[in-house]
Design an enzyme around this catalytic site. Sequence first.
Site, PDB file in Angstrom:
ATOM      1  N   HIS A   1     -13.622  25.731   6.443  1.00  8.50           N
ATOM      2  CA  HIS A   1     -12.329  25.177   6.007  1.00  8.50           C
ATOM      3  C   HIS A   1     -12.022  25.608   4.576  1.00  8.50           C
ATOM      4  CE1 HIS A   1     -11.386  22.542   9.401  1.00  8.50           C
ATOM      5  NE2 HIS A   1     -12.689  22.470   9.547  1.00  8.50           N
TER       6      HIS A   1
ATOM      7  N   GLU B   1      -9.358  25.592   3.023  1.00 10.30           N
ATOM      8  CA  GLU B   1      -8.368  24.728   2.354  1.00 10.30           C
ATOM      9  C   GLU B   1      -9.011  23.692   1.440  1.00 10.30           C
ATOM     10  OE1 GLU B   1      -9.121  24.719   5.561  1.00 10.30           O
ATOM     11  OE2 GLU B   1      -8.911  22.758   6.514  1.00 10.30           O
TER      12      GLU B   1
ATOM     13  N   GLY C   1      -9.050  21.639  14.599  1.00  9.41           N
ATOM     14  CA  GLY C   1      -8.645  20.659  15.594  1.00  9.41           C
ATOM     15  C   GLY C   1      -9.825  20.299  16.477  1.00  9.41           C
TER      16      GLY C   1
ATOM     17  N   PRO D   1       8.162  -9.203  -7.367  1.00 11.67           N
ATOM     18  CA  PRO D   1       6.944  -8.944  -6.583  1.00 11.67           C
ATOM     19  C   PRO D   1       5.777  -8.507  -7.479  1.00 11.67           C
ATOM     20  CG  PRO D   1       8.848  -7.902  -5.547  1.00 11.67           C
ATOM     21  CD  PRO D   1       9.314  -8.424  -6.880  1.00 11.67           C
TER      22      PRO D   1
ATOM     23  N   GLN E   1       5.370  -9.385 -10.600  1.00 15.65           N
ATOM     24  CA  GLN E   1       4.887 -10.570 -11.327  1.00 15.65           C
ATOM     25  C   GLN E   1       3.923 -11.382 -10.457  1.00 15.65           C
ATOM     26  OE1 GLN E   1       7.954 -12.822 -13.390  1.00 15.65           O
ATOM     27  NE2 GLN E   1       9.290 -11.043 -13.384  1.00 15.65           N
TER      28      GLN E   1
ATOM     29  N   ASP F   1      -7.634  11.398  -0.278  1.00 16.14           N
ATOM     30  CA  ASP F   1      -7.454  11.226  -1.723  1.00 16.14           C
ATOM     31  C   ASP F   1      -8.512  11.987  -2.517  1.00 16.14           C
ATOM     32  OD1 ASP F   1      -5.172   9.814  -2.329  1.00 16.14           O
ATOM     33  OD2 ASP F   1      -6.073   7.883  -1.818  1.00 16.14           O
TER      34      ASP F   1
ATOM     35  N   SER G   1       0.847  -1.198   0.000  1.00 20.48           N
ATOM     36  CA  SER G   1       0.000   0.000   0.000  1.00 20.48           C
ATOM     37  C   SER G   1       0.880   1.244   0.000  1.00 20.48           C
ATOM     38  CB  SER G   1      -0.907  -0.012   1.221  1.00 20.48           C
ATOM     39  OG  SER G   1      -0.104   0.059   2.371  1.00 20.48           O
TER      40      SER G   1
ATOM     41  N   THR H   1      11.547  -7.100 -10.460  1.00 20.62           N
ATOM     42  CA  THR H   1      10.173  -7.142 -10.969  1.00 20.62           C
ATOM     43  C   THR H   1       9.353  -8.302 -10.378  1.00 20.62           C
ATOM     44  OG1 THR H   1      10.798  -8.539 -12.832  1.00 20.62           O
ATOM     45  CG2 THR H   1      10.847  -6.156 -13.198  1.00 20.62           C
TER      46      THR H   1
ATOM     47  N   CYS I   1     -11.206  27.357  11.602  1.00 19.69           N
ATOM     48  CA  CYS I   1     -12.140  26.576  12.410  1.00 19.69           C
ATOM     49  C   CYS I   1     -11.814  26.668  13.909  1.00 19.69           C
ATOM     50  CB  CYS I   1     -12.195  25.150  11.900  1.00 19.69           C
ATOM     51  SG  CYS I   1     -13.812  24.431  12.234  1.00 19.69           S
TER      52      CYS I   1
HETATM   53  N1  GLN Z   1     -13.532  21.345  17.477  1.00 14.13           N
HETATM   54  C1  GLN Z   1     -14.214  22.457  16.886  1.00 14.13           C
HETATM   55  C2  GLN Z   1     -15.668  22.143  16.608  1.00 14.13           C
HETATM   56  O1  GLN Z   1     -16.043  20.996  16.521  1.00 14.13           O
HETATM   57  C3  GLN Z   1     -13.520  22.896  15.633  1.00 14.13           C
HETATM   58  C4  GLN Z   1     -13.572  21.872  14.555  1.00 14.13           C
HETATM   59  C5  GLN Z   1     -12.527  22.068  13.497  1.00 14.13           C
HETATM   60  O2  GLN Z   1     -11.550  22.789  13.706  1.00 14.13           O
HETATM   61  N2  GLN Z   1     -12.690  21.418  12.384  1.00 14.13           N
HETATM   62  O3  GLN Z   1     -16.470  23.022  16.466  1.00 14.13           O
END
Ligand code: GLN
Length: 554
Positions: A528, A530, A370, A194, A196, A75, A17, A192, A397
């Site tokens: 978020h 990102e 977090g 593995p 095969q 992913d 993996s 090669t 967040c």
């Molecule tokens: N722990 C916070 C909440 O649940 C912030 C969540 C986060 O940062 N994604 O509201």
Amino acid sequence: MTRRNTKYIFVVGGVMSGVGKGVSSSAIAKILQFRGLSVSSVKIDPYVNVDAGTMNPTEHGEVFVLDDGYECDQDMGNYERFLGTSLTRDSYMTTGSIYLKVIQDERALKYKGKCVDVVPHVPLAVIEQIKNAGKVEDVDVVIIEIGGTLGEYQNVLFLEAARILKSNQPKDVISIMVSYLPTPKKIGEMKTKPTQYAIRTMQQSGLSPDIIIGRSSVSVDQKRKEKIAFSSSLGVKDIISAPDLDSIYDIPEVFLDQKLDQTLIDKLHIPKTKLRRDNKARTAWNSFVAASKNQGQEINIAIVGKYFSTGDFVLSDAYISVIEALKYSCYHNSVKPKLHWLDSRDFEGIAGKRKLKGLQKYDGVLIPGGFGTTGIEGKISVIEYVRTKGIPYFGICYGMQLAAIEYARNACGIKDATSYEISPKAQDKVVTIMSEQEELMRKGDYGGSMRLGTYDAVVTKGTWAHKLYKSEIISERHRHRYEVNPEYTDLLQEKGLKISATSPDGLLPEIIELPKTKHPFFVAVQFHPEFKARPLDPHPVFNGFVEACKKNRK
Ligand code: GLN
């Protein structure tokens, strides 16, 4: 069959993996886009969890969130970034989600009294979902990555789905094996064997690879390509070399050099009438790749979090979308990102306070999302320091909720300000839980029950937020249970914190900031961003933060 006569490419992993099936699948999608085809992706994770939402990031990496709120594997973020599109929950499945669907259908009498069996009903449910994923945008090609490795028990039903679909539509389905070719140091030669064995293992599931992508530290040479071709009854041109590269974004060109796009088109019997050279897309992609190599001055960004103790490997996985979003904005601003991972617990207690001065050497500080109580006081001390010392700050967040708590404590005099998440019985919950969420918690309903997915927000003119987004309505992805408490927003604002975006009903703060006159860049968002940053479309708030870091360069 869909209107477009959609084609399907299954991608499976041989030998071990973590060889980069996801990135190979994304790059395949990209080169098909360059040929004018519309592409969508499906990721299959063999675990029993119904989604990735309940897993710890140190266990499984980042939890990525789609527009529709589905919590899935990182992913999926790669796919969205490579494809430049947004995917839906049809594009992700696990053993758990498929069994759940089959069981729910059985309970709803959808099997009309039949005996429901693992085979064929589970693989047929897999096929149905894959087809739905293709129908969402009515695409030419769906690429399905089957997680795990050939030969393990966990993914056999998904391989069976590939086999059934291929036998039903032989001209529309191919499978690609992404396999590992080790070069043991002592032997000094690429082996090669593995791979095969992996070919044999694949054949035991009734499938044989139509293309093999060889992942290795250096390029797979002609001799080895011939060996692999011989043992798989394929042509040498069907064996593709995918050596380790500095940047995953280089892979599409490596595949194009080996004419993989044409091989895919031929094997899938895609008619010429559907094809077109999309040189614009290829040029745009390659200018991004060039910009990523051609960077100017270095900027030093500190990321303060808690999932750092398990080492660098896990680290980059747990925050992959934040890292990628920062990179795109750095390339956009012609600077080179240097990221520094700081454990928030190091800033706790008296010794921790002394370390705060060390933050001066960074051009900016970011606190990402977090959960839980670990390292919270350290993060709050960091926020106080960067706020009062004028170091650019970007909170995401939890990084926004803690910024509100810090401001309440140190600028509004609410000494014990905290969050429901930290101390549910506290008096001054500046971050709290909404009643719907409280109800879910009481029922112990933790899976897929946070505020998830895309929500609109309304932005106030004349703020940082408006300057960055250049729009009064924005739409961003969320994943949190708690909110800045509306009961405290008047006080926070009176004392100078600006709430520059709220939910459309005006109730929930979505972006908070300090005015430019008070701080060079202090912006924190409840969502978020990102998850929506793309190589060719870097995110405005990340852009603003990086620009501020560039100005603040030490
Ligand atoms: N722990 C916070 C909440 O649940 C912030 C969540 C986060 O940062 N994604 O509201």
